[in-house]
Design an enzyme around this catalytic site. Structure first.
Site, PDB file in Angstrom:
ATOM      1  N   GLU A 167      31.903  41.323  31.435  1.00 35.61           N
ATOM      2  CA  GLU A 167      30.713  40.956  32.199  1.00 35.61           C
ATOM      3  C   GLU A 167      29.911  42.185  32.603  1.00 35.61           C
ATOM      4  OE1 GLU A 167      32.508  36.822  34.123  1.00 35.61           O
ATOM      5  OE2 GLU A 167      32.781  38.732  35.156  1.00 35.61           O
ATOM      6  N   ASP A 305      46.869  37.220  44.955  1.00 37.19           N
ATOM      7  CA  ASP A 305      47.191  38.394  44.136  1.00 37.19           C
ATOM      8  C   ASP A 305      48.434  39.126  44.595  1.00 37.19           C
ATOM      9  OD1 ASP A 305      45.007  37.908  42.569  1.00 37.19           O
ATOM     10  OD2 ASP A 305      43.697  39.343  43.559  1.00 37.19           O
TER      11      ASP A 305
END
Length: 481
Positions: A167, A305
């Site tokens: 991206e 995470d």
């Protein structure tokens, strides 16, 4: 007690809205960060406010929720306390149930010195610094008369061919080829060189060969050089050294580098592991029980995470569902119902945008590319942006950038670029603090390398001068700050 205001922490706190409990959420930032769109802040599409609403604003109507600003430095499982610090002031919080969702930072695989020259993409500070570096390279190239210097300034290297790297590379290419192409007179921004590096043999390895191949082909059409099987061995102010799969080494001259490879869980994970006997994986994530709790501590949940369970990916949906699961389990205990149910993750797919009107999406067996995948990407991200006003302004900025050529967020400052380097030079012991006496001056504890408050007698060495010289923004002997 909830540690962290990311996807896991915020959604867990919201899921406890109607519970008979007092909820305290403590985090080192005062905002909730929509991390998947950080690269759009770095490339001038969105402002930081659109993807980082105030946590207090989000939870303002939740009467049982309290927000505390501070960085958690210690967790004591036996005493059931959490210690946080804010500008030298320490607070100790007691808990009955604890949800640890402190997230992860950038991993440089043991080469933390790379961070000075190749910032990661994990915080608003990172994104603003990168915005300054990316747009600043075009300004410096416009002012230069040396062709070799211009080439080095207009070479952008993105390390990591995962979703963030893809991206980022795609948006730098669009910035150079569309947005800036008529804004300069001495240079042609379309001649900028964008390089995407990764030691892996494919782009977007988690998406499969078909989607990864499409992404690589699309990037190359945008003018991005996709270089796979290339391992970064060194990074400095003006370039990056790479080792090929066959062992040969080469150097890419580039001032602006972006690091989008690898993550490392919060160091709080090691504290939890040492006290509970839980294992840690290579990324520092805690190996939790099937119900997301710590071994021997059913009152402590580790999510997002920071947790390692069944090789679940480090994506927003894992954190959101984990936060909601922990909240349901806590509510069950409070209400005297059965708790300790196994966590079941429902995979809603993965998406990555490559450029305007082009993306890839993997939803179960469904593999989509191109415009349809891009529309799905837009819709999903709009849904998960928190707050109606943020959705509206984001949509308007997307229209300006994707339908037109403009980018509304192109303001950059020297402070954005150099602040982190200046602070790091103050030393690891640097810590701002507030005085107990309201009439006293604030103090900054550090190693004395460069005082933040100038002495009325002597002028301290200016960190920015040395930093600018290293970046070749100003001559070292000029004395201009």
């Amino acid at each position: 007690m909830v540690i962290g205001s990311g996807f896991g922490g915020l959604f867990a706190a919201q899921a406890l809205r109607s519970a008979w409990a007092d909820v305290t959420i403590v985090a080192k930032t005062s905002h909730h960060l929509f991390q998947p769109l950080l690269y759009q802040v770095a490339t001038g599409i969105l402002s930081e406010g659109e993807i980082a609403p105030s946590t207090r604003e989000v939870l303002r109507r939740q009467r049982n929720a309290r927000v505390v600003l501070g960085e958690v430095t210690n967790i004591d499982l036996e005493a059931r306390t959490v210690t946080s610090e804010l500008v030298g002031r320490t607070a100790v919080h007691h808990y009955d149930s604890l949800i640890v969702a402190a997230g992860a930072g950038q991993s440089y695989f043991g080469n933390d010195q790379f961070a000075e020259h190749a910032p990661g993409m994990k915080s608003i500070d990172d994104a603003l610094e990168l915005r300054g570096r990316i747009l600043g390279m075009f300004e410096l190239a416009e002012a230069s008369t040396d062709e070799a210097d211009i080439e080095r300034l207009l070479t952008f290297v993105v390390v990591g061919a995962g979703p963030t790297g893809v991206e980022m590379a795609g948006q730098i290419a669009e910035l150079a080829h569309r947005t800036l192409r008529k804004d300069f007179r001495h240079i042609d921004p379309r001649k900028a060189r964008i390089v995407l590096l990764d030691a892996a043999p494919v782009v977007l390895p988690a998406f499969g060969d078909k989607l990864g191949g499409y992404a690589a082909e699309r990037l190359e059409k945008l003018g991005v050089e996709v270089q796979l099987g290339a391992m970064v061995t060194d990074v400095d102010g003006t370039g990056i050294e790479v080792k090929e799969a066959d062992g040969t080494r080469r150097r890419i001259e580039s001032v602006c580098k972006v690091w989008a490879a690898g993550v490392q869980a919060s160091p709080l994970g090691r504290q939890l592991a040492e006290q509970s006997g839980a294992g840690l994986d290579r990324a520092g994530r805690v190996e939790v029980e099937p119900d997301l709790t710590l071994p021997g501590h059913p009152e402590v949940y580790v999510i997002g995470d920071m947790m390692s369970l069944n090789r679940l990916p480090g994506v927003a949906q894992v954190a959101i569902q984990g936060g909601r699961h922990a909240a349901r389990d806590i509510r069950a205990r409070i209400e005297g119902r059965q708790s300790g149910k196994l966590f079941k993750y429902h995979d809603k797919g993965s998406m990555a945008t490559i450029s305007r009107f082009s993306a890839v999406a993997s939803i179960g067996r469904l593999k989509l590319t191109g415009f349809l995948a891009w529309l799905m990407w837009l819709a999903v991200h709009l849904v998960y942006i928190i707050g109606f006003k943020h959705r509206v302004t984001t949509l308007l900025h997307w229209a300006v950038s994707f339908v037109g050529r403009g980018r509304s967020e192109r303001t950059v400052t020297h402070q954005q670029i150099f602040a982190r380097t200046a602070i790091s030079r103050l030393g690891d012991d640097f810590s701002p603090s507030l005085p107990p006496d309201p009439d006293a001056r604030p103090s900054w504890r550090g190693n004395g390398a460069a005082p933040l408050v100038p002495s009325p007698v002597a002028r301290p060495a200016t960190v920015t001068e040395a930093t600018a010289a290293e970046m070749r923004l100003e001559p070292a002997a000029s004395g201009v700050a």
